[in-house]
Design a protein around this motif. Structure first.
Motif, PDB file in Angstrom:
ATOM      1  N   ARG A 167     -36.802  -6.442  16.143  1.00  0.00           N
ATOM      2  CA  ARG A 167     -36.284  -6.188  17.480  1.00  0.00           C
ATOM      3  C   ARG A 167     -35.990  -4.701  17.669  1.00  0.00           C
ATOM      4  N   ALA A 237     -31.877  -9.719  27.404  1.00  0.00           N
ATOM      5  CA  ALA A 237     -30.953  -8.711  26.855  1.00  0.00           C
ATOM      6  C   ALA A 237     -29.586  -8.850  27.522  1.00  0.00           C
ATOM      7  N   ASP A 240     -27.969 -12.045  26.259  1.00  0.00           N
ATOM      8  CA  ASP A 240     -27.586 -11.816  24.865  1.00  0.00           C
ATOM      9  C   ASP A 240     -26.277 -11.020  24.823  1.00  0.00           C
ATOM     10  N   ASN A 241     -26.154 -10.035  25.724  1.00  0.00           N
ATOM     11  CA  ASN A 241     -24.913  -9.254  25.792  1.00  0.00           C
ATOM     12  C   ASN A 241     -23.739 -10.127  26.191  1.00  0.00           C
ATOM     13  N   LYS A 244     -22.674 -11.985  23.230  1.00  0.00           N
ATOM     14  CA  LYS A 244     -22.066 -11.177  22.170  1.00  0.00           C
ATOM     15  C   LYS A 244     -20.786 -10.475  22.594  1.00  0.00           C
ATOM     16  N   HIS A 245     -20.756 -10.017  23.869  1.00  0.00           N
ATOM     17  CA  HIS A 245     -19.650  -9.130  24.230  1.00  0.00           C
ATOM     18  C   HIS A 245     -18.687  -9.694  25.273  1.00  0.00           C
ATOM     19  N   GLY A 302     -30.068  -2.488  23.769  1.00  0.00           N
ATOM     20  CA  GLY A 302     -30.387  -3.537  24.742  1.00  0.00           C
ATOM     21  C   GLY A 302     -30.384  -3.044  26.180  1.00  0.00           C
TER      22      GLY A 302
HETATM   23 MG   LIG Z   1     -27.202  -5.868  23.797  1.00  0.00          MG
END
Ligand SMILES: [Mg+2]
Ligand SMILES: Nc1ncnc2c1ncn2[C@@H]1O[C@H](COP(=O)(O)OP(=O)(O)OP(=O)(O)O)[C@@H](O)[C@H]1O
Length: 341
Positions: A167, A237, A240-241, A244-245, A302
């Motif tokens: 990636r 992306a 995915d953020n 994750k965040h 990302g």
């Molecule tokens: Mg990201």
């Protein structure tokens, strides 16, 4: 200056002979040999012309030669590796010379920032590669020496590291292609909502498991021209953020057409971005909390990739705080291809 000298000799001589004939007629020679008064006039005129020429030469050299010498000196310094060298601008310099010095200094500044950026990128890439490569090496060495047993869990861990490397390589490839203007898109008429539902389906289980409630907003269909694979990549992306965040809560994915622009946005409920990060969040290798990002394995590429994809479509990527205290990331591009907005 030439005009000054001509005026001095023609008009001056006219005045000189007029005065001499009126008040000192005897002082004018009547043969080819000039009289003493005439010789004094010739000497005086020559001296005045030389003084005028000298004065103009000094001013000209100040205006042109001094800045040019400064540019030449700085150019030599830059060629020898001192990228901080700048040409100095004399206050007398004007017009093209001043413009030349300004252009030269702008070019030197740009060269310095490109070099700094390249050094930063090299260091950041080396840093991002070091962790997975060290882990891979350690595990493989352990396997070779019989310290680790070759079980499925170990191989899955190795595969995750390789996927992460893959990636990273793909993100770097997209960014460098975009920087050099070679990110080619496979543009075709697409229904954005169809792409949204494909991506959202792929994330649905993971999002639900983390406690997100998905809301999808948008008319069906939303016909636009875009590279469907790249738009999916950008949306992935952003999701995915969120995984994750963002903290679990409502997660809204919206798509709509307005004034010829297609907007695709992902909005979460928090914790939002700090103002410091928000200003630079689309820059490569920018991460909010490096320690937290480290644990979640992010490289900080990302959102830079999201922006690169938007720009390649002739659009832009935006981020703003949401009403619920989270963040709205938006991807916007001309719906009918570049130039239609
Ligand atoms: Mg990201
Ligand atoms: N939805 C979000 N909520 C809060 N912070 C976010 C959100 N999305 C991104 N961020 C912050 O912006 C930073 C940059 O995001 P970006 O996607 O570029 O990198 P990353 O997610 O850390 O790594 P990568 O995407 O390369 O795996 C993140 O490290 C995080 O701090």
């Amino acid at each position: 200056m030439v005009l000054g000298v001509i005026l001095l000799s023609v008009v001056g001589s006219y005045v000189f002979y007029a005065l001499a004939m009126a008040y000192l007629p005897g002082s004018i020679s009547d043969n080819w040999m000039p009289s003493r008064v005439e010789l004094a006039w010739i000497g005086g005129t020559t001296l005045a012309a030389l003084t005028l020429a000298g004065w103009v030469a000094v001013r000209l050299s100040r205006r042109i030669l001094t800045p040019l010498n400064s540019v030449a000196h700085s150019l030599r310094e830059i060629a020898q590796g001192n990228l901080q060298a700048r040409a100095t601008l004399d206050r007398h310099a004007q017009g093209e010379t001043a413009q030349l010095v300004h252009d030269f200094n702008d070019m030197a500044k740009r060269l310095q920032s490109v070099t700094r950026e390249r050094e930063f990128w090299n260091a950041a890439i080396a840093h991002e590669l070091r962790t997975p490569v060290t882990i891979l090496r350690g595990r493989l060495q352990g396997l070779a020496e019989g310290v680790f047993s070759p079980d499925a869990e170990l191989f899955n861990g190795l595969l995750r590291q390789v996927d992460g490397l893959n990636r990273l390589i793909e993100d770097l490839r997209v960014l460098s292609l975009n920087d050099s203007g070679h990110l080619e898109l496979d543009l075709a008429p697409t229904d954005v909502m169809r792409e949204v539902s494909v991506v959202v389906q792929a994330f649905a289980t993971r999002l639900a498991a983390r406690g997100f409630q998905l809301h999808i907003d948008g008319d069906v269909p939303i016909p636009v021209v875009c590279d469907a694979i790249r738009i999916r990549q950008a949306l992935m992306a952003l999701l995915d953020n969120a995984l994750k965040h963002a903290q679990p809560g409502a997660l809204r994915v919206r798509a709509h057409l307005e004034n010829g622009l297609c907007s695709l946005s992902v909005e979460d409920d928090g914790p939002g971005l700090s103002p410091d990060l928000a200003a630079f969040v689309f820059e490569a290798f920018r991460r909010g909390d490096p320690s937290r990002a480290r644990s979640s394995g992010g490289s900080g590429l990302g959102l830079a990739v999201v922006e690169a994809i938007a720009k390649a479509h002739g659009g832009c990527a935006l981020c703003r705080p949401s009403a619920a205290g989270g963040t709205v990331f938006t991807l916007q591009w001309p719906a009918m291809g570049e130039g239609s907005a």
